[in-house]
Design a protein around this motif. Structure first.
Motif, PDB file in Angstrom:
ATOM      1  N   ALA A  27       0.769  -1.064  -0.053  1.00 42.00           N
ATOM      2  CA  ALA A  27       0.180   0.028  -0.115  1.00 42.00           C
ATOM      3  C   ALA A  27       0.934   1.308  -0.118  1.00 42.00           C
ATOM      4  CB  ALA A  27      -0.944  -0.011   1.293  1.00 42.00           C
ATOM      5  N   ILE A  28       2.090   1.235   0.292  1.00 46.86           N
ATOM      6  CA  ILE A  28       3.029   2.217   0.341  1.00 46.86           C
ATOM      7  C   ILE A  28       3.787   2.546  -0.955  1.00 46.86           C
ATOM      8  CG2 ILE A  28       5.336   3.245   1.444  1.00 46.86           C
ATOM      9  CD1 ILE A  28       4.349   1.917   4.062  1.00 46.86           C
ATOM     10  N   PRO A  29       3.544   3.565  -1.750  1.00 47.01           N
ATOM     11  CA  PRO A  29       4.133   3.521  -3.239  1.00 47.01           C
ATOM     12  C   PRO A  29       5.639   3.838  -2.962  1.00 47.01           C
ATOM     13  CG  PRO A  29       2.296   5.274  -2.950  1.00 47.01           C
ATOM     14  CD  PRO A  29       2.587   4.557  -1.456  1.00 47.01           C
ATOM     15  N   LEU A  82       0.254  18.135   2.136  1.00 43.99           N
ATOM     16  CA  LEU A  82      -0.283  18.846   3.283  1.00 43.99           C
ATOM     17  C   LEU A  82      -1.560  18.295   3.006  1.00 43.99           C
ATOM     18  CD1 LEU A  82       1.461  22.132   3.787  1.00 43.99           C
ATOM     19  CD2 LEU A  82       1.859  19.739   5.021  1.00 43.99           C
ATOM     20  N   GLY A  83      -2.537  17.720   4.242  1.00 41.99           N
ATOM     21  CA  GLY A  83      -3.705  17.485   4.358  1.00 41.99           C
ATOM     22  C   GLY A  83      -4.317  16.244   3.495  1.00 41.99           C
ATOM     23  N   SER A  84      -3.273  15.303   2.883  1.00 44.66           N
ATOM     24  CA  SER A  84      -3.577  14.525   1.802  1.00 44.66           C
ATOM     25  C   SER A  84      -3.846  13.031   3.003  1.00 44.66           C
ATOM     26  CB  SER A  84      -2.137  14.019   0.944  1.00 44.66           C
ATOM     27  OG  SER A  84      -2.699  12.890   0.244  1.00 44.66           O
ATOM     28  N   LEU A  85      -5.010  12.552   2.307  1.00 43.95           N
ATOM     29  CA  LEU A  85      -5.169  11.147   2.965  1.00 43.95           C
ATOM     30  C   LEU A  85      -4.645  10.046   2.318  1.00 43.95           C
ATOM     31  CD1 LEU A  85      -8.909  11.918   3.701  1.00 43.95           C
ATOM     32  CD2 LEU A  85      -7.088  12.163   5.219  1.00 43.95           C
ATOM     33  N   ASP A  86      -4.008  10.044   1.231  1.00 41.09           N
ATOM     34  CA  ASP A  86      -3.109   9.227   0.661  1.00 41.09           C
ATOM     35  C   ASP A  86      -2.068   8.783   1.602  1.00 41.09           C
ATOM     36  OD1 ASP A  86      -5.072   9.029  -1.403  1.00 41.09           O
ATOM     37  OD2 ASP A  86      -4.130  10.472  -2.688  1.00 41.09           O
TER      38      ASP A  86
END
Length: 216
Positions: A41-43, A142-146
């Motif tokens: 799940a981690i690119p 910043l603010g990303s949920l990915d």
């Protein structure tokens, strides 16, 4: 003398724009495993960089007032668990059987700084395994949920070493510009490559980054 295996890379997705338009590619399963990123799940990206420029002068000590400034890595920490300290030759850090074989240190660098070199001081007396070193950039808007995007900026190994070793990643052909607002810069070390079997014959002393300030 050491034989250096050098592959240089940088980042793309989810990050501040870099001055060089290099193409990234997803890491292969073997590359992910070698770098200790098992979670799909981690690119995890690889970016190929231009060959190093061996003619560029630098100050080995990175003293104030010279072209380069120096940062030493914060204390190395195990990826998932503790690892042993202080085996010969002290004060090297290494892993023993059954302990975590990955150690990671963070570098706090000025915004816009340009990374030219990563030096890693080590000890390798293992005839079959090596210490594998990565410079990684971890970015998340910043603010990303990915999940954050991890990009391998380069790697090298202590292959061919016999005892004390200094291995270097040379980015002088295309220095890496630091974006401290959405990215972090890490040195990760695999202390048992390729077998994964920890021994006290491979040790890590310290890592340092040499860089120029923004605009230099």
């Amino acid at each position: 003398m050491k034989r250096l295996l050098l592959t240089t890379s940088i980042l793309a997705a989810g990050c501040w724009a870099m001055p060089h338009a290099y193409a990234d590619r997803p890491a292969t399963p073997a590359e992910r495993q070698a770098a200790g990123f098992d979670d799909p799940a981690i690119p995890y990206m690889i970016r190929e960089m231009p060959a190093a420029r061996s003619h560029m002068p630098r100050s080995p000590k990175g003293i104030p007032g010279s072209k380069f400034q120096t940062r030493l890595g914060a204390a190395f920490l195990g990826r998932t668990s503790d690892y042993t300290f202080g085996f010969a030759p002290p004060p090297s850090t290494g892993c023993d059987s059954g302990t975590e074989r990955f150690a990671t240190a963070a570098f706090d660098l000025p915004q816009g700084a340009r990374i030219h070199y990563l030096d890693v001081f080590a000890f390798d007396a293992n005839a079959s395994d090596d210490m594998l070193v990565f410079l990684q950039q971890v970015c998340q808007d910043l603010g990303s949920l990915d999940p954050p995007v991890v990009t391998q900026l380069g790697n090298t190994t202590t292959s061919g070493s016999a005892g004390n070793a200094l291995v270097t990643l040379d980015f002088s052909a295309a220095p890496i510009e630091v974006n401290r607002y959405t990215c972090h810069y890490l040195v990760r070390v695999n202390l048992a490559y390729p077998s994964g079997a920890c021994t006290t014959s491979i040790g890590l002393d310290k890592a340092r980054i040499q860089y120029t300030n923004a605009g230099n």
